[in-house]
Design a protein around this motif. Structure first.
Motif, PDB file in Angstrom:
ATOM      1  N   GLY A  75       0.817  -1.221   0.000  1.00  0.00           N
ATOM      2  CA  GLY A  75       0.000   0.000   0.000  1.00  0.00           C
ATOM      3  C   GLY A  75       0.844   1.262   0.000  1.00  0.00           C
ATOM      4  N   ILE A 103       2.074   3.880  -4.348  1.00  0.00           N
ATOM      5  CA  ILE A 103       1.672   2.619  -3.714  1.00  0.00           C
ATOM      6  C   ILE A 103       2.475   1.461  -4.306  1.00  0.00           C
ATOM      7  CG2 ILE A 103      -0.701   3.284  -3.111  1.00  0.00           C
ATOM      8  CD1 ILE A 103      -1.611   1.953  -5.740  1.00  0.00           C
ATOM      9  N   VAL A 145      -1.691  -7.024   3.490  1.00  0.00           N
ATOM     10  CA  VAL A 145      -2.269  -6.597   2.213  1.00  0.00           C
ATOM     11  C   VAL A 145      -3.503  -5.735   2.493  1.00  0.00           C
ATOM     12  CG1 VAL A 145      -3.121  -7.414  -0.014  1.00  0.00           C
ATOM     13  CG2 VAL A 145      -1.551  -8.852   1.298  1.00  0.00           C
ATOM     14  N   TYR A 146      -3.516  -4.535   1.879  1.00  0.00           N
ATOM     15  CA  TYR A 146      -4.631  -3.613   2.087  1.00  0.00           C
ATOM     16  C   TYR A 146      -5.547  -3.666   0.870  1.00  0.00           C
ATOM     17  CZ  TYR A 146      -1.592  -1.938   5.757  1.00  0.00           C
ATOM     18  OH  TYR A 146      -0.790  -1.878   6.866  1.00  0.00           O
ATOM     19  N   VAL A 147      -6.851  -3.683   1.133  1.00  0.00           N
ATOM     20  CA  VAL A 147      -7.797  -3.767   0.021  1.00  0.00           C
ATOM     21  C   VAL A 147      -8.624  -2.482  -0.131  1.00  0.00           C
ATOM     22  CG1 VAL A 147      -8.006  -6.270  -0.099  1.00  0.00           C
ATOM     23  CG2 VAL A 147      -9.381  -5.022   1.579  1.00  0.00           C
ATOM     24  N   HIS A 185      -7.776   0.821  -0.627  1.00  0.00           N
ATOM     25  CA  HIS A 185      -7.381   1.935  -1.498  1.00  0.00           C
ATOM     26  C   HIS A 185      -7.462   1.513  -2.964  1.00  0.00           C
ATOM     27  CE1 HIS A 185      -3.642  -0.397  -1.035  1.00  0.00           C
ATOM     28  NE2 HIS A 185      -3.328   0.068  -2.220  1.00  0.00           N
ATOM     29  N   GLY A 218      -5.804  -1.645  -4.506  1.00  0.00           N
ATOM     30  CA  GLY A 218      -5.532  -2.591  -3.419  1.00  0.00           C
ATOM     31  C   GLY A 218      -6.125  -3.968  -3.691  1.00  0.00           C
ATOM     32  N   TRP A 219      -7.331  -3.981  -4.225  1.00  0.00           N
ATOM     33  CA  TRP A 219      -8.002  -5.251  -4.459  1.00  0.00           C
ATOM     34  C   TRP A 219      -7.259  -6.087  -5.501  1.00  0.00           C
ATOM     35  CZ3 TRP A 219     -11.322  -7.305  -1.287  1.00  0.00           C
ATOM     36  CH2 TRP A 219     -11.949  -8.495  -1.673  1.00  0.00           C
ATOM     37  N   GLU A 267      -4.116  -5.895  -6.259  1.00  0.00           N
ATOM     38  CA  GLU A 267      -2.857  -6.368  -5.689  1.00  0.00           C
ATOM     39  C   GLU A 267      -3.097  -7.581  -4.784  1.00  0.00           C
ATOM     40  OE1 GLU A 267      -0.628  -3.702  -3.090  1.00  0.00           O
ATOM     41  OE2 GLU A 267       1.184  -4.328  -4.145  1.00  0.00           O
ATOM     42  N   SER A 268      -4.190  -7.513  -4.033  1.00  0.00           N
ATOM     43  CA  SER A 268      -4.559  -8.628  -3.160  1.00  0.00           C
ATOM     44  C   SER A 268      -4.788  -9.902  -3.980  1.00  0.00           C
ATOM     45  CB  SER A 268      -5.806  -8.228  -2.364  1.00  0.00           C
ATOM     46  OG  SER A 268      -6.450  -9.338  -1.865  1.00  0.00           O
ATOM     47  N   PRO A 284      -7.109  -4.922   6.690  1.00  0.00           N
ATOM     48  CA  PRO A 284      -5.958  -5.549   6.034  1.00  0.00           C
ATOM     49  C   PRO A 284      -5.910  -7.055   6.283  1.00  0.00           C
ATOM     50  CG  PRO A 284      -5.261  -3.911   7.668  1.00  0.00           C
ATOM     51  CD  PRO A 284      -6.737  -3.870   7.626  1.00  0.00           C
TER      52      PRO A 284
END
Ligand code: SAM
Length: 194
Positions: free
Chosen positions: A109, A119, A146-148, A150, A153-154, A156-157, A186
């Motif tokens: 993030g 990010i 893992v942040y969802v 921002h 974020g999703w 990347e997750s 997270p």
């Protein structure tokens, strides 16, 4: 209950403490303001000044913040164990030898208190995970917060999830810690190398 009250980063630190030993080499792949780096130094530092923490970030401002935190929080012996590196974590295998690292930790993030448009991104997070795989020793751990919440974020997750799901079951134990009733909290992903 103990876990339920804690943030993903705090749970991560608890797990690291069970894996990391005095004198180990570990990597903070997303140094940021340096709080994870600081925790890692305390875990590896011993009397004979062995142990090493490589902490990398692409933002010089982040490394400066981390440097100030470490300056005020560590003794000279501990400070000598840290290498702050202005570099992309996808190149981590260029700075440490193969199979030499006990822990590679990612806190994905944006930098808290910093520019929210800078990010971590799947196109560098994925090669960084591949690099981490190679330099990790047997018994080592790749840890990701893992942040969802921002933008980006999703996706990347999903990248992290796919990478983890495809690791061979004979060599890896892959799990995640997720708040089922807080979908935007997270997620902690833990990849243990056998
Ligand atoms: N662990 C940090 C702490 O304790 O303060 C917080 C990390 S913050 C959530 C994510 C950091 O990753 C940011 O400082 C950002 O600059 C850094 N970053 C983004 N892309 C990167 C890359 N490709 N390589 C290394 N660091 C990166």
């Amino acid at each position: 209950y103990v876990f339920g009250k804690k943030k993903a980063t705090e749970v991560a630190h608890l797990v690291w403490k069970h894996v990391v030993q005095k004198g180990d080499t570990v990597i903070d792949a997303t140094c940021g303001n340096g709080y994870d780096t600081l925790a890692m130094v305390k875990m590896v530092a011993d009397e004979s000044a062995r142990g090493c923490v490589y902490a990398m970030d692409i933002q010089n401002g982040a490394l400066e913040n981390a440097s100030s935190l470490l300056e005020e929080s560590l003794n000279p012996n501990e400070k000598g164990l840290v290498k702050l590196l202005p570099m992309c974590h996808s190149k981590m295998d260029k700075v440490v030898p193969e199979a030499s690292v006990r822990l590679v930790a990612f806190n994905l993030g944006y930098l808290p208190g910093g520019d929210k448009t800078i990010i971590t991104k799947p196109e560098t997070t994925l090669p960084a995970l591949e690099a981490a795989k190679g330099i990790l020793m047997p018994g080592g751990l790749i840890s990701l917060v893992v942040y969802v919440g921002h933008p980006g974020g999703w996706a990347e997750s999903e990248t992290v999830h796919t990478f983890a799901s495809e690791l061979p079951v004979d060599n890896w134990v892959c799990c995640k810690f997720q708040m089922l009733n807080r979908p935007w909290a997270p997620i902690l992903v833990l990849l243990f190398k056998r």
